[in-house]
Design an enzyme around this catalytic site. Structure first.
Site, mmCIF file in Angstrom:
data_model
loop_
_atom_site.group_PDB
_atom_site.id
_atom_site.type_symbol
_atom_site.label_atom_id
_atom_site.label_comp_id
_atom_site.label_asym_id
_atom_site.label_seq_id
_atom_site.Cartn_x
_atom_site.Cartn_y
_atom_site.Cartn_z
ATOM 1 N N SER A 155 28.449 52.960 -10.781
ATOM 2 C CA SER A 155 29.510 51.901 -11.461
ATOM 3 C C SER A 155 29.668 52.360 -12.916
ATOM 4 O O SER A 155 28.711 53.821 -13.508
ATOM 5 C CB SER A 155 28.837 50.947 -11.256
ATOM 6 N N TYR A 168 20.498 46.272 -13.824
ATOM 7 C CA TYR A 168 21.626 46.958 -13.463
ATOM 8 C C TYR A 168 22.020 48.149 -14.033
ATOM 9 O O TYR A 168 22.108 48.737 -13.232
ATOM 10 C CB TYR A 168 22.621 46.378 -12.941
#
Ligand SMILES: NC(=O)c1ccc[n+]([C@@H]2O[C@H](COP(=O)([O-])OP(=O)(O)OC[C@H]3O[C@@H](n4cnc5c(N)ncnc54)[C@H](OP(=O)(O)O)[C@@H]3O)[C@@H](O)[C@H]2O)c1
Length: 262
Positions: A155, A168
Site C-alpha cells: 500500500s 497498518y
C-alpha cells in the site's frame, strides 16, 4: 490425477495455461484480479475465509468461460501451520504454479488517540505474518524452479508513519521491504517480484472512510496490476498518479508532517 485436476481444462501447445494462486480473493481487488487473470486464460486458485463469496466468484468465472478456470479453498492466513500442505495440494490440483499473489489484508482502526495492542497484532498477523507464511515456501519453490512471478499487494500507506492507523502503516512498510528483499534474492533465479502500492480503491476496506482522494474501482486496480505483471515490473502504483503524490508525501519534512491529521 486428482479430482480437481480432472475438472481443469488440459494444457495444449495451442492453448497454454498459466496457473495462479490468489490469497485474499473473496472480494475487492483480489476478486477483480481473479476475473482478470481468468479472462487472460489463467487457471486460478482462490483463497479466503468467506466460503459463500468464494463460491459465488468461482461460479461467476467458470460460467463466464464455459469451463473450469477457477477453484477455491477456504483458508485463514493466520492458520500458518497449514500453509505448506495446502500449497502442495493446490499445486497438485492446478498441475503446477506460475504466479502467486498475496493480497490478503485488513485495516483495523484503533482511533486517533487510542492504542490497542490486540488490534495491532491482528493487523500484523494477516498483513505481514500471513504473507511470510505463504511467501517463504513459494519463494523457495520458484527459486528451485528458476521461474515464476510473485505479486504482493502492499500500500501507499507503507511509505510514511501516519496518525490514523500506525500498525497498518508499519505492516505495509514491512511487507514492501520484505518483497524488496525477496526480489533481491530471486531476480538472479529468473523470478519476478512485483510490489503493488494501491492508493484508495473502492472496496469494503474503505467503505466507511470519508473524503478519500482519487478513489478508483477494484477493476481498474486489477487492470493496472495485470499490466505490470505482463511487463514483469518491480513496482506499480495504482492509480499511477500515486507515484507522484507519494514522491511529494515522502519528502514532507517531519516538522510539517507532525502537524498533519491524515
Ligand atoms: N482498498 C484500498 O483502498 C486499499 C489501498 C491500499 C492497499 N489495499 C490492500 O489491498 C488488499 C486487498 O484489499 P481490498 O481493498 O480489496 O479489501 P477487501 O475487499 O476487504 O479484501 C481483503 C481480502 O483479504 C482477505 N482476508 C482478510 N483477512 C484474511 C484472513 N485472515 N485469511 C484469509 N484472507 C483474508 C479477505 O477475505 P475473507 O475476509 O473472505 O477472508 C478479502 O478477500 C489488502 O492487502 C489491502 O491492504 C487496499
Amino acid at each position: 490425477m486428482t479430482e480437481v485436476e480432472n475438472k481443469l481444462p488440459a494444457e495444449t501447445p495451442l492453448s497454454p495455461k498459466k496457473r495462479a494462486i490468489i490469497v485474499g480473493a473473496s472480494s475487492g481487488i483480489g476478486a477483480a484480479l481473479a476475473h482478470r487473470l481468468a479472462d487472460e486464460g489463467f487457471l486460478v486458485a482462490l483463497l479466503a475465509r468467506r466460503a459463500e463469496m468464494l463460491e459465488k466468484l468461482t461460479n461467476e468465472i467458470n460460467s463466464k468461460h464455459g469451463e473450469t478456470r477457477a477453484i477455491n479453498y477456504i483458508h485463514d492466513v493466520t492458520d500458518y501451520e497449514s500453509v505448506p500442505e495446502l500449497l502442495k495440494k493446490i499445486i497438485s490440483d492446478l498441475g503446477g504454479l506460475d504466479t502467486f499473489v498475496y493480497n490478503a489484508g485488513i485495516s483495523v482502526m484503533v482511533g486517533l488517540k487510542k492504542y490497542d495492542f490486540e488490534k495491532d497484532r491482528q493487523t500484523f498477523d494477516v498483513n505481514l505474518n500471513g504473507a511470510l507464511a505463504w511467501l517463504n515456501p513459494v519463494a523457495e519453490l520458484f527459486q528451485n524452479l528458476k521461474s515464476g512471478q510473485i505479486v504482493g499487494v502492499s500500500s501507499v500507506a507503507g511509505e510514511r508513519g501516519r496518525v490514523g492507523n500506525p500498525s497498518y502503516n508499519v505492516s505495509k512498510a514491512a511487507l514492501t521491504c520484505y518483497l524488496e528483499a525477496l526480489r533481491n534474492r530471486l531476480t538472479r533465479y529468473g523470478v519476478n517480484v512485483l510490489t503493488v502500492k494501491p492508493g484508495p480503491v473502492e472496496t469494503d476496506m474503505i467503505k466507511d472512510v470519508d473524503g478519500v482522494l482519487f478513489p478508483i474501482s477494484a477493476e481498474q486496480a486489477a487492470g493496472d496490476i495485470f499490466n505490470a505483471m505482463r511487463k514483469r515490473k518491480q513496482e506499480v502504483y495504482t492509480s499511477a498518479r500515486w507515484r507522484w503524490i507519494m514522491l511529494v508525501v515522502r519528502n514532507i519534512p517531519s516538522f510539517i508532517f507532525r502537524k498533519m491529521t491524515f
